[in-house]
Design a protein around this motif. Structure first.
Motif, PDB file in Angstrom:
ATOM      1  N   ASN A   2       0.794  -1.219   0.000  1.00 30.71           N
ATOM      2  CA  ASN A   2       0.000   0.000   0.000  1.00 30.71           C
ATOM      3  C   ASN A   2       0.833   1.279   0.000  1.00 30.71           C
ATOM      4  O   ASN A   2       0.276   2.365  -0.144  1.00 30.71           O
ATOM      5  CB  ASN A   2      -0.932   0.003   1.224  1.00 30.71           C
ATOM      6  CG  ASN A   2      -1.925  -1.142   1.176  1.00 30.71           C
ATOM      7  OD1 ASN A   2      -2.453  -1.479   0.125  1.00 30.71           O
ATOM      8  ND2 ASN A   2      -2.168  -1.754   2.328  1.00 30.71           N
ATOM      9  N   THR A   3       2.123   1.194   0.195  1.00 34.54           N
ATOM     10  CA  THR A   3       2.937   2.402   0.283  1.00 34.54           C
ATOM     11  C   THR A   3       4.036   2.401  -0.776  1.00 34.54           C
ATOM     12  O   THR A   3       4.434   1.350  -1.301  1.00 34.54           O
ATOM     13  CB  THR A   3       3.596   2.526   1.674  1.00 34.54           C
ATOM     14  OG1 THR A   3       4.581   1.494   1.820  1.00 34.54           O
ATOM     15  CG2 THR A   3       2.551   2.401   2.780  1.00 34.54           C
ATOM     16  N   MET A   4       4.555   3.608  -1.065  1.00 36.94           N
ATOM     17  CA  MET A   4       5.672   3.722  -2.005  1.00 36.94           C
ATOM     18  C   MET A   4       6.879   2.937  -1.511  1.00 36.94           C
ATOM     19  O   MET A   4       7.578   2.290  -2.302  1.00 36.94           O
ATOM     20  CB  MET A   4       6.057   5.196  -2.195  1.00 36.94           C
ATOM     21  CG  MET A   4       5.059   6.011  -2.986  1.00 36.94           C
ATOM     22  SD  MET A   4       5.748   7.611  -3.535  1.00 36.94           S
ATOM     23  CE  MET A   4       6.156   8.373  -1.961  1.00 36.94           C
ATOM     24  N   GLU A   6       7.014   0.250   0.359  1.00 42.67           N
ATOM     25  CA  GLU A   6       6.829  -1.195   0.171  1.00 42.67           C
ATOM     26  C   GLU A   6       7.017  -1.583  -1.290  1.00 42.67           C
ATOM     27  O   GLU A   6       7.643  -2.610  -1.601  1.00 42.67           O
ATOM     28  CB  GLU A   6       5.443  -1.609   0.654  1.00 42.67           C
ATOM     29  CG  GLU A   6       5.269  -1.533   2.160  1.00 42.67           C
ATOM     30  CD  GLU A   6       3.838  -1.772   2.597  1.00 42.67           C
ATOM     31  OE1 GLU A   6       3.633  -2.174   3.744  1.00 42.67           O
ATOM     32  OE2 GLU A   6       2.906  -1.542   1.783  1.00 42.67           O
ATOM     33  N   ARG A   7       6.486  -0.756  -2.202  1.00 40.67           N
ATOM     34  CA  ARG A   7       6.642  -1.063  -3.626  1.00 40.67           C
ATOM     35  C   ARG A   7       8.105  -0.933  -4.062  1.00 40.67           C
ATOM     36  O   ARG A   7       8.597  -1.729  -4.861  1.00 40.67           O
ATOM     37  CB  ARG A   7       5.727  -0.147  -4.460  1.00 40.67           C
ATOM     38  CG  ARG A   7       4.248  -0.462  -4.287  1.00 40.67           C
ATOM     39  CD  ARG A   7       3.390   0.312  -5.270  1.00 40.67           C
ATOM     40  NE  ARG A   7       3.361   1.741  -4.993  1.00 40.67           N
ATOM     41  CZ  ARG A   7       2.506   2.324  -4.147  1.00 40.67           C
ATOM     42  NH1 ARG A   7       1.629   1.591  -3.457  1.00 40.67           N
ATOM     43  NH2 ARG A   7       2.516   3.636  -3.967  1.00 40.67           N
ATOM     44  N   GLY A  40      10.491   4.285   4.201  1.00 43.29           N
ATOM     45  CA  GLY A  40       9.348   5.171   4.372  1.00 43.29           C
ATOM     46  C   GLY A  40       9.629   6.423   5.178  1.00 43.29           C
ATOM     47  O   GLY A  40       8.721   7.215   5.439  1.00 43.29           O
ATOM     48  N   ALA A  43       9.613  10.541   1.593  1.00 41.42           N
ATOM     49  CA  ALA A  43       8.920  10.257   0.342  1.00 41.42           C
ATOM     50  C   ALA A  43       9.796  10.675  -0.829  1.00 41.42           C
ATOM     51  O   ALA A  43      10.795  11.379  -0.654  1.00 41.42           O
ATOM     52  CB  ALA A  43       7.589  11.009   0.301  1.00 41.42           C
TER      53      ALA A  43
END
Length: 220
Positions: A2-4, A6-7, A40, A43
């Motif tokens: 769900n987060t940048m 994690e991706r 995280g 950003a």
């Protein structure tokens, strides 16, 4: 995912880079800058996303939003040349920039035969003696913190003064004797420098092995 962050972490792993440090070296970033994006803490915007996407074979849109197809088709990304990410010069302390782009690229393509990103350092002094002339490039495999260099390996050693934000890089040989690991002069014929060890020293200098030398590319 769900987060940048994690991706980004998933894309890096899928690209075959075992650690955030290996990815940072491949990209020409300081490990702390890249790690802050992957964990995280900070950003990142579209320009940085495009840079990561190109390196990891995913789309920038997926990294930023997660709303598109994540992976480019296999085989569409052209192999990239090896980045020159620093210089070797004994006794020379330089600023460890928060972020820097590679100073040059070498026509050496990573065959993926070994783990770790393929990077290069330019030799700016004669500290390797007859092993390599000044101006040559040391083509290396970046080592993860949990990966041990073997006895006899030629490695790039970084000594950091964190308070001043400066670093010295040298090339040394790994010597393991009696359960101890020392980093000694690479050239036995050179004027012997005092062996050093990795870790945090009483002088406030942190010493680490950054990469293992795979081969030496002599300048034309």
């Amino acid at each position: 995912m769900n987060t940048m962050a994690e991706r980004l972490r998933a894309a890096r792993a899928e690209a075959g880079l075992r650690s955030a440090r290996a990815a940072a070296l491949k990209l020409g970033l300081s490990p702390s800058t890249y790690a802050a994006h992957e964990n995280g803490q900070n950003a990142f915007g579209p320009e940085v996303a495009r840079r990561y996407a190109k390196a990891f074979g995913v789309t920038a849109a997926w990294l930023l939003t997660g709303e598109t197809e994540p992976l480019e088709k296999k085989g569409t990304a052209a192999p990239s040349p090896t980045s020159v990410v620093g210089e070797i010069a004994r006794g020379v302390w330089i600023e460890e920039a928060a972020e820097h782009r590679p100073s040059a690229f070498l026509p050496v393509i990573d065959d993926g035969a070994e783990p770790g990103a393929l990077v290069a350092y330019r030799l700016r002094d004669g500290s390797l003696g007859h092993l390599s002339p000044e101006g040559a490039f040391l083509v290396c495999r970046a080592l993860d913190p949990d990966t041990s260099a073997k006895d006899g390996d030629l490695v790039v050693v970084e000594r950091l003064r964190k308070a001043q934000g400066i670093v010295e890089r040298t090339a040394r040989r790994v010597r393991r004797t009696g359960g101890r690991t020392e980093l000694v002069d690479a050239d036995p014929a050179a004027d012997a420098a005092e062996p050093i060890r990795t870790g945090h020293g009483k002088d406030g200098i942190d010493t680490r092995i950054a990469a293992k030398v795979v081969w030496i590319l002599r300048a034309p």
